[in-house]
Design a protein around this motif. Sequence first.
Motif, mmCIF file in Angstrom:
data_model
loop_
_atom_site.group_PDB
_atom_site.id
_atom_site.type_symbol
_atom_site.label_atom_id
_atom_site.label_comp_id
_atom_site.label_asym_id
_atom_site.label_seq_id
_atom_site.Cartn_x
_atom_site.Cartn_y
_atom_site.Cartn_z
ATOM 1 N N LYS A 65 -1.543 -20.087 -17.206
ATOM 2 C CA LYS A 65 -2.117 -20.474 -18.502
ATOM 3 C C LYS A 65 -1.295 -19.959 -19.684
ATOM 4 C CE LYS A 65 -6.668 -20.715 -16.484
ATOM 5 N NZ LYS A 65 -7.946 -20.052 -16.264
ATOM 6 N N VAL A 67 1.868 -20.546 -20.162
ATOM 7 C CA VAL A 67 2.965 -21.471 -20.461
ATOM 8 C C VAL A 67 2.426 -22.888 -20.588
ATOM 9 C CG1 VAL A 67 4.690 -20.053 -19.286
ATOM 10 C CG2 VAL A 67 3.529 -21.849 -18.019
ATOM 11 N N THR A 68 3.223 -23.744 -21.196
ATOM 12 C CA THR A 68 2.879 -25.163 -21.300
ATOM 13 C C THR A 68 3.640 -25.906 -20.217
ATOM 14 O OG1 THR A 68 2.576 -24.960 -23.688
ATOM 15 C CG2 THR A 68 2.914 -27.182 -22.808
ATOM 16 N N TRP A 69 2.924 -26.597 -19.360
ATOM 17 C CA TRP A 69 3.536 -27.362 -18.271
ATOM 18 C C TRP A 69 3.749 -28.783 -18.754
ATOM 19 C CZ3 TRP A 69 5.146 -24.857 -13.976
ATOM 20 C CH2 TRP A 69 4.637 -23.585 -13.762
ATOM 21 N N GLY A 70 4.931 -29.347 -18.483
ATOM 22 C CA GLY A 70 5.246 -30.701 -18.915
ATOM 23 C C GLY A 70 5.263 -31.668 -17.751
#
Length: 182
Positions: A65, A67-70
Amino acid sequence: ASGAGSTLTLLAEELGYANYGFKTPRQKGLSAAPSVDGAPLAGPWQTRAGLAGEHLQVMTEAGSKRVTWGALPSAPTAATWYQARFATPDGDGATEILVNATGLGRGRIWVNGNDVGRYWLLERNDGSECSGGRARCATQELYHVPRSWLAAAGGENVLTLFEAAGAPDPTSVRLAASSMHD
């Protein structure tokens, strides 16, 4: 971007040392000051063991949570983190759960924050041991996941991969079950 104030990050991967036939000193990673077209790059330089994702613990529920996952990249890219969620398959204690790493290159696997291990899908010299009549296959494709690492049957689990080399097809990764009966 280049110029003053820019940051250059280098990833040096250690794949072990040769243990035969070498007479020169063993050096790994950066062994001299980095340069571009022969011009040294100004420092100061710092070394940090481990990857940013390891320091952030992205392979755990809490770290994931942070980090931003792409979306999946359209072409293989080195030094890429992948994450997917899966339900624990039904089965008894005799059913082994495996990660089929087909489609990956070289890297590491975690399940629910537990380190399954390193993978490197080197191609076999011949197809003599390939399943399903395939002519070519990797030396190892299946990686064991202890059931004790998984949520109860039907519960959610987190599969995290760090792909160092650039996965040809990360969408090919699957779970496999194998019954080990006497």
